[in-house]
Design a protein around this motif. Structure first.
Motif, short mmCIF file in Angstrom:
data_model
loop_
_atom_site.label_atom_id
_atom_site.label_comp_id
_atom_site.label_asym_id
_atom_site.label_seq_id
_atom_site.Cartn_x
_atom_site.Cartn_y
_atom_site.Cartn_z
N SER A 210 19.96 -2.64 11.60
CA SER A 210 19.29 -2.73 12.90
C SER A 210 17.81 -2.99 12.72
N LEU A 211 17.20 -3.44 13.82
CA LEU A 211 15.75 -3.52 13.96
C LEU A 211 15.37 -2.51 15.02
N ALA A 212 14.50 -1.57 14.67
CA ALA A 212 14.06 -0.54 15.61
C ALA A 212 12.59 -0.75 15.95
N LEU A 213 12.29 -0.75 17.24
CA LEU A 213 10.91 -0.86 17.71
C LEU A 213 10.66 0.21 18.76
N TYR A 214 9.45 0.76 18.73
CA TYR A 214 9.10 1.85 19.65
C TYR A 214 7.87 1.47 20.45
N TYR A 215 7.81 1.97 21.67
CA TYR A 215 6.75 1.63 22.62
C TYR A 215 6.13 2.91 23.15
N PHE A 216 4.82 2.88 23.36
CA PHE A 216 4.04 4.07 23.65
C PHE A 216 3.20 3.88 24.92
N THR A 217 2.74 4.99 25.46
CA THR A 217 1.70 4.97 26.49
C THR A 217 0.56 5.87 26.02
N VAL A 218 -0.64 5.59 26.50
CA VAL A 218 -1.79 6.42 26.17
C VAL A 218 -1.82 7.60 27.14
N GLU A 219 -1.90 8.82 26.60
CA GLU A 219 -1.93 10.04 27.40
C GLU A 219 -3.13 10.89 26.98
N ASP A 220 -3.69 11.63 27.94
CA ASP A 220 -4.83 12.49 27.62
C ASP A 220 -4.45 13.62 26.66
N GLU A 221 -3.32 14.27 26.94
CA GLU A 221 -2.88 15.40 26.11
C GLU A 221 -1.37 15.29 25.87
N PRO A 222 -0.95 14.36 25.04
CA PRO A 222 0.49 14.21 24.80
C PRO A 222 1.08 15.41 24.07
N VAL A 223 2.33 15.72 24.37
CA VAL A 223 3.04 16.79 23.67
C VAL A 223 3.42 16.27 22.29
#
Length: 280
Positions: A210-223
């Motif tokens: 497989s090819l795995a790709l991950y996507y993020f968002t910018v958060e002030d205080e991520p868990v």
């Protein structure tokens, strides 16, 4: 190879239906899309996928998983690299935002935890929820996973179906067969439990690819949390080993963030230990 490799026109046309299905999916938001790449692109990507003994594979070999990854696109074939670039492109990210309802997604070309993956005969990946933040960009919260399966064939009897479990780890609610040119998209959360925990029964020399790709968002205080491996109700005494291995990996994850330890260094150690176990 020229032109688009991802059939984005069809994906966009299906978006109204897909986004509704995604939001309503059980046990957590997800969708399965077949024939994501054009036929020519898929065939080329399969042909370029590194062999099982390729020197650039790095092993994650411990109680909770036995798989290999390659997170360096400059070592991939031209089609595989181009496919990954299209899946990280602004056009595809916009599609993902429409599909998932999550705005402000950021593609991660550094492949933190992603890249090419292969699992060989006897390999497994215990049920888990993924680590929640990027290891370098500490304000990046992981929000969406995509898995694009690159097996030329995958008979059902080889196992390896990805199990999607409910938040309470009481039951598997869905299974996804790693059929070639199939893409699974799902929302990453603290309880999006998934994995293929039973040993693969594919022939020697074959691999679940497989090819795995991950996507993020910018958060002030991520868990911030490391990969959370969980036992299934019927795992019995394996629960202790799963918990102990998860605890050890959590310590490694904390050290990796604080001290800048590389995955490559740890994988070399794990690979050496695995070879010693086999010799014993």
């Amino acid at each position: 190879m020229s032109g688009s490799l991802v059939d984005l026109g069809r994906l966009r046309a299906e978006l109204p239906r897909r986004s509704a299905e995604y939001a309503a999916a059980v046990p957590f938001p997800h969708t399965v899309v077949d024939d994501v790449l054009t036929t020519e692109a898929f065939e080329a990507a399969v042909a370029e996928f590194p062999g099982v003994d390729d020197p650039f594979w790095r092993g994650y070999l411990h109680v909770n998983e036995t798989k290999y990854s390659n997170t360096a696109p400059d070592t991939w074939g031209s089609t595989l690299s181009a496919v990954a670039k299209e899946l990280c492109s602004p056009e595809f990210v916009t599609y993902l935002e429409g599909l998932t309802g999550i705005r402000g997604l950021i593609a991660d070309w550094s492949m933190d935890g992603g890249g090419l993956h292969q699992t060989l005969r006897g390999g497994h990946l215990n049920i888990h929820a993924d680590f929640s933040t990027h290891h370098v960009h500490e304000t990046w919260a992981r929000r969406v996973n995509i898995l694009l399966y690159l097996n030329e064939e995958w008979p059902q009897e080889w196992g390896g179906q990805l199990e999607l479990w409910d938040a309470g780890m009481t039951a598997c609610r869905a299974r996804v067969t790693p059929r070639g040119n199939r893409m699974l998209v799902f929302t990453t959360s603290l309880d999006s439990f998934h994995g293929h925990p039973d040993p693969l029964t594919c022939p020697e020399g074959e691999a679940r690819r497989s090819l795995a790709l991950y996507y993020f968002t910018v958060e002030d205080e991520p868990v911030r949390r490391s990969t959370n491996y969980r036992a299934r109700p019927g795992d019995g005494v394996k629960r202790v080993a799963i918990w102990a291995d998860r605890s050890a990996l959590d310590l490694y994850d904390r050290a990796k963030r604080r001290l800048g330890i590389s995955d490559a260094a740890v994988q070399r150690v794990l690979g050496g230990l695995a070879r010693l176990r086999r010799r014993g």
